[in-house]
Enzyme design. Structure first.
Site, mmCIF file in Angstrom:
data_model
loop_
_atom_site.group_PDB
_atom_site.id
_atom_site.type_symbol
_atom_site.label_atom_id
_atom_site.label_comp_id
_atom_site.label_asym_id
_atom_site.label_seq_id
_atom_site.Cartn_x
_atom_site.Cartn_y
_atom_site.Cartn_z
ATOM 1 N N ARG A 85 0.828 -1.224 0.000
ATOM 2 C CA ARG A 85 0.000 0.000 0.000
ATOM 3 C C ARG A 85 0.856 1.266 0.000
ATOM 4 O O ARG A 85 0.574 2.237 0.708
ATOM 5 C CB ARG A 85 -0.953 0.024 1.206
ATOM 6 C CG ARG A 85 -1.871 -1.150 1.310
ATOM 7 C CD ARG A 85 -2.851 -1.261 0.149
ATOM 8 N NE ARG A 85 -3.533 -2.538 0.236
ATOM 9 C CZ ARG A 85 -3.102 -3.653 -0.385
ATOM 10 N NH1 ARG A 85 -2.033 -3.626 -1.172
ATOM 11 N NH2 ARG A 85 -3.758 -4.772 -0.263
ATOM 12 N N SER A 144 -10.119 0.959 3.462
ATOM 13 C CA SER A 144 -9.431 0.706 4.735
ATOM 14 C C SER A 144 -8.853 1.991 5.321
ATOM 15 O O SER A 144 -8.179 2.744 4.627
ATOM 16 C CB SER A 144 -8.288 -0.282 4.529
ATOM 17 O OG SER A 144 -8.818 -1.510 4.105
ATOM 18 N N GLU A 173 -3.921 4.309 6.108
ATOM 19 C CA GLU A 173 -3.817 3.920 4.690
ATOM 20 C C GLU A 173 -4.441 5.004 3.821
ATOM 21 O O GLU A 173 -3.966 5.283 2.718
ATOM 22 C CB GLU A 173 -4.532 2.580 4.455
ATOM 23 C CG GLU A 173 -4.477 2.101 3.016
ATOM 24 C CD GLU A 173 -4.875 0.642 2.862
ATOM 25 O OE1 GLU A 173 -4.551 -0.180 3.739
ATOM 26 O OE2 GLU A 173 -5.512 0.321 1.841
HETATM 27 C C1 LIG Z 1 -15.641 0.322 -0.585
HETATM 28 C C2 LIG Z 1 -14.165 0.454 -0.801
HETATM 29 C C3 LIG Z 1 -13.378 -0.690 -0.861
HETATM 30 C C4 LIG Z 1 -11.984 -0.588 -1.053
HETATM 31 N N1 LIG Z 1 -11.235 -1.724 -1.091
HETATM 32 C C5 LIG Z 1 -9.905 -1.636 -1.294
HETATM 33 C C6 LIG Z 1 -9.096 -2.821 -1.370
HETATM 34 O O1 LIG Z 1 -9.571 -3.942 -1.280
HETATM 35 N N2 LIG Z 1 -7.763 -2.686 -1.570
HETATM 36 C C7 LIG Z 1 -7.181 -1.451 -1.680
HETATM 37 O O2 LIG Z 1 -5.952 -1.385 -1.879
HETATM 38 N N3 LIG Z 1 -7.920 -0.320 -1.626
HETATM 39 C C8 LIG Z 1 -9.265 -0.374 -1.427
HETATM 40 N N4 LIG Z 1 -10.008 0.766 -1.362
HETATM 41 C C9 LIG Z 1 -9.345 2.088 -1.404
HETATM 42 C C10 LIG Z 1 -9.240 2.691 -2.802
HETATM 43 O O3 LIG Z 1 -10.303 2.270 -3.632
HETATM 44 C C11 LIG Z 1 -7.905 2.347 -3.484
HETATM 45 O O4 LIG Z 1 -6.797 2.805 -2.715
HETATM 46 C C12 LIG Z 1 -7.817 2.958 -4.880
HETATM 47 O O5 LIG Z 1 -6.686 2.469 -5.525
HETATM 48 C C13 LIG Z 1 -7.773 4.488 -4.861
HETATM 49 O O6 LIG Z 1 -7.919 4.913 -6.207
HETATM 50 P P1 LIG Z 1 -8.577 6.314 -6.551
HETATM 51 O O7 LIG Z 1 -8.533 6.470 -8.008
HETATM 52 O O8 LIG Z 1 -9.917 6.444 -5.927
HETATM 53 O O9 LIG Z 1 -7.540 7.287 -5.858
HETATM 54 P P2 LIG Z 1 -7.825 8.604 -4.995
HETATM 55 O O10 LIG Z 1 -8.493 8.207 -3.718
HETATM 56 O O11 LIG Z 1 -8.506 9.627 -5.820
HETATM 57 O O12 LIG Z 1 -6.355 9.056 -4.687
HETATM 58 C C14 LIG Z 1 -5.482 8.286 -3.870
HETATM 59 C C15 LIG Z 1 -4.068 8.866 -4.001
HETATM 60 O O13 LIG Z 1 -3.613 8.666 -5.331
HETATM 61 C C16 LIG Z 1 -3.275 9.902 -5.934
HETATM 62 N N5 LIG Z 1 -3.650 9.824 -7.345
HETATM 63 C C17 LIG Z 1 -4.823 9.400 -7.878
HETATM 64 N N6 LIG Z 1 -4.759 9.401 -9.225
HETATM 65 C C18 LIG Z 1 -3.532 9.836 -9.562
HETATM 66 C C19 LIG Z 1 -2.850 10.042 -10.797
HETATM 67 N N7 LIG Z 1 -3.419 9.822 -11.997
HETATM 68 N N8 LIG Z 1 -1.580 10.514 -10.758
HETATM 69 C C20 LIG Z 1 -0.956 10.758 -9.562
HETATM 70 N N9 LIG Z 1 -1.549 10.567 -8.368
HETATM 71 C C21 LIG Z 1 -2.819 10.099 -8.360
HETATM 72 C C22 LIG Z 1 -4.048 10.951 -5.149
HETATM 73 O O14 LIG Z 1 -3.414 12.215 -5.193
HETATM 74 C C23 LIG Z 1 -4.033 10.360 -3.743
HETATM 75 O O15 LIG Z 1 -2.840 10.695 -3.073
HETATM 76 C C24 LIG Z 1 -11.399 0.689 -1.186
HETATM 77 C C25 LIG Z 1 -12.202 1.841 -1.144
HETATM 78 C C26 LIG Z 1 -13.569 1.730 -0.960
HETATM 79 C C27 LIG Z 1 -14.406 2.974 -0.925
#
Ligand SMILES: Cc1cc2nc3c(=O)[nH]c(=O)nc-3n(C[C@H](O)[C@H](O)[C@H](O)COP(=O)(O)OP(=O)(O)OC[C@H]3O[C@@H](n4cnc5c(N)ncnc54)[C@H](O)[C@@H]3O)c2cc1C
Length: 292
Positions: free
Chosen positions: A160, A209, A280
């Site tokens: 992570r 998480s 996280e």
């Molecule tokens: C119901 C639920 C279940 C989940 N289950 C899991 C799981 O099983 N495993 C897990 O690992 N995570 C899980 N997550 C957390 C989350 O979905 C992941 O961490 C996911 O990868 C975040 O992606 P995002 O596009 O929403 O990123 P964001 O939340 O929008 O951003 C996260 C970080 O990434 C950066 N970022 C995003 N896009 C870019 C880009 N293009 N370039 C540079 N930086 C960027 C942002 O600045 C921020 O620091 C869950 C979330 C929810 C709501």
């Protein structure tokens, strides 16, 4: 390229909290990202990119940065042989659908991770034994100095974690998959989704998480459950009654409510197990947890 002002981050995060971004834009091409990075650089403004905001807590006071959300060709998905070429803004669900249609396996672990490729690489997101480091060939990352392709090692992917920081924009990535019958992929995804539904809150405003799992026999969720925190509420934020490592927006939560809950959870886990939980969820803006 249109740059908006005062866009509420509560609309860009799955928890639905957060104040406004100083500036906001939706670039659709590499050229537009380059221009935006230049625009911000000239003015000394920080840049942060958001995906689906599914791992994000944004400060209630707002964020003093140019916030980008990638679209257009930077959210496109195509296959070439066993490689899935994806935009940094492409949703995991779309990527998985395209992979399955093309008979390409390896990305099934992401079926219940509601984010984008950029957010997945930033977090090295993973589930059920898989994570981005296992499928990522390379990623094209832009900064004010230009764009370069980086390998998982160069990105520093570990549990992570990546070494990426704000100002670096994941524009594109190549996922290296393998041939697998679509039916097998469909069956595995169905099974993983059923497991997920049984164990975690679904159809709730959460950010996934809250804490990373510590090096301990108990996961963060089990630890917080043992501390009696399931259902614990501060303001509009509540620890999920179903899984103690999730915070839900129960009713008009603010980011400050979520931070207070996190502080309380850390305090209790430390008191009971002597463990310092590390968050996280990513913070955007001036946010921090009080020291233990
Ligand atoms: C119901 C639920 C279940 C989940 N289950 C899991 C799981 O099983 N495993 C897990 O690992 N995570 C899980 N997550 C957390 C989350 O979905 C992941 O961490 C996911 O990868 C975040 O992606 P995002 O596009 O929403 O990123 P964001 O939340 O929008 O951003 C996260 C970080 O990434 C950066 N970022 C995003 N896009 C870019 C880009 N293009 N370039 C540079 N930086 C960027 C942002 O600045 C921020 O620091 C869950 C979330 C929810 C709501």
């Amino acid at each position: 390229m249109r740059i908006g002002e005062g866009v509420p981050l509560s609309r860009l995060t799955t928890l639905g909290t957060g104040g406004s971004a100083r500036a906001f834009a939706r670039p659709e091409t590499e050229k537009e990202v380059e221009e935006l990075l230049g625009w911000a650089g000239e003015r000394g403004i920080a840049v942060a990119t958001v995906g689906l905001g599914s791992n994000l807590l944004a400060a209630d006071e707002g964020v003093d940065a140019l916030v980008l959300r990638l679209g257009g060709e930077l959210a496109a998905v195509e296959t070439e042989g066993e490689v899935l070429r994806v935009g940094g803004g492409a949703a995991n669900a779309v990527c998985l659908h395209r992979a399955r249609t093309a008979g390409l396996g390896g990305f099934e672990f992401a079926c219940a991770i509601p984010g984008t490729i950029g957010g997945g690489i930033w977090m090295n997101a993973g589930a059920y034994g898989g994570d981005f480091s296992q499928v990522l060939g390379r990623a094209l990352v832009a900064t004010t100095d230009g764009a370069a392709w980086l390998t998982p090692e160069e990105l520093g992917l570990s549990y992570r974690h990546s070494d990426l920081s704000h100002g670096q924009v994941v524009l594109r990535a190549e996922l290296r998959l393998f041939r697998r019958p679509s039916e097998e992929i469909r069956a595995e995804v169905r099974e993983l989704n059923a497991r997920r539904k049984a164990a975690q809150p679904t159809n709730r405003r959460t950010f996934g998480s809250v804490f990373k799992n510590p090096e301990h026999e108990l996961s963060a969720g089990r630890m917080l459950e043992a501390c009696g925190l399931k259902g614990h509420r501060i303001g509009g934020a509540r620890i999920s009654p179903k899984h103690a490592n999730f915070i839900e927006n129960a009713d008009g939560a603010t980011t400050a409510d979520a931070i207070s809950l996190m502080a309380e959870a850390r305090r209790r886990a430390h008191e009971t197990f002597g463990v310092e939980l590390r968050h996280e969820v990513e913070f955007l803006g001036a946010l921090e947890l009080p020291p233990l």
